[in-house]
Write a protein that holds these residues in place. Sequence first.
Motif, short mmCIF file in Angstrom:
data_model
loop_
_atom_site.label_atom_id
_atom_site.label_comp_id
_atom_site.label_asym_id
_atom_site.label_seq_id
_atom_site.Cartn_x
_atom_site.Cartn_y
_atom_site.Cartn_z
N UNK A 285 5.09 -8.20 -5.09
CA UNK A 285 5.98 -9.25 -4.61
C UNK A 285 5.17 -10.48 -4.24
N UNK A 286 5.87 -11.60 -4.08
CA UNK A 286 5.27 -12.82 -3.54
C UNK A 286 5.92 -13.06 -2.19
N UNK A 287 5.31 -13.87 -1.36
CA UNK A 287 5.83 -14.11 -0.02
C UNK A 287 5.80 -15.60 0.31
N UNK B 126 3.89 -2.43 6.85
CA UNK B 126 3.02 -3.56 7.17
C UNK B 126 1.62 -3.27 6.66
N UNK B 127 1.18 -3.99 5.69
CA UNK B 127 -0.14 -3.83 5.10
C UNK B 127 -0.06 -3.93 3.60
N UNK B 128 -0.51 -5.05 3.04
CA UNK B 128 -0.40 -5.28 1.61
C UNK B 128 -1.73 -5.80 1.07
N UNK C 33 0.83 -1.21 0.00
CA UNK C 33 0.00 0.00 0.00
C UNK C 33 0.86 1.26 0.00
N UNK C 34 2.08 1.16 0.51
CA UNK C 34 2.94 2.32 0.64
C UNK C 34 3.75 2.60 -0.62
N UNK D 82 6.20 -5.56 3.68
CA UNK D 82 6.73 -5.42 2.33
C UNK D 82 8.24 -5.65 2.38
N UNK D 83 8.81 -6.49 1.51
CA UNK D 83 10.26 -6.72 1.53
C UNK D 83 11.06 -5.52 1.03
#
Length: 76
Positions: free
Chosen positions: A39-41, A66-68, A33-34, A60-61
């Motif tokens: 990406x994948x996790x 924190x928040x995707x 969001x930022x 997010x890497x």
Amino acid sequence: MEWIIVTVIVILAAFIACILWAKQLSKHTFQCKSCSKEFTTNWKRLLFAIHSDDCYEIKCPFCNHKGCIEKDPKES
């Protein structure tokens, strides 16, 4: 004694179902969001991640926000 065996089997089946769900979800693409990077996790991160609809509380890497959001596969 029989109810203990049944309870253990039900708990194990639920735990295995959660692991399989997390492994399937880890194949999806997420967008921060930022910073808006995709990406994948790892499935282990998703196993206990708090989520609502398509928003997940994973880091997010790239920017450590924190928040995707889970990307819709139809958009790709």
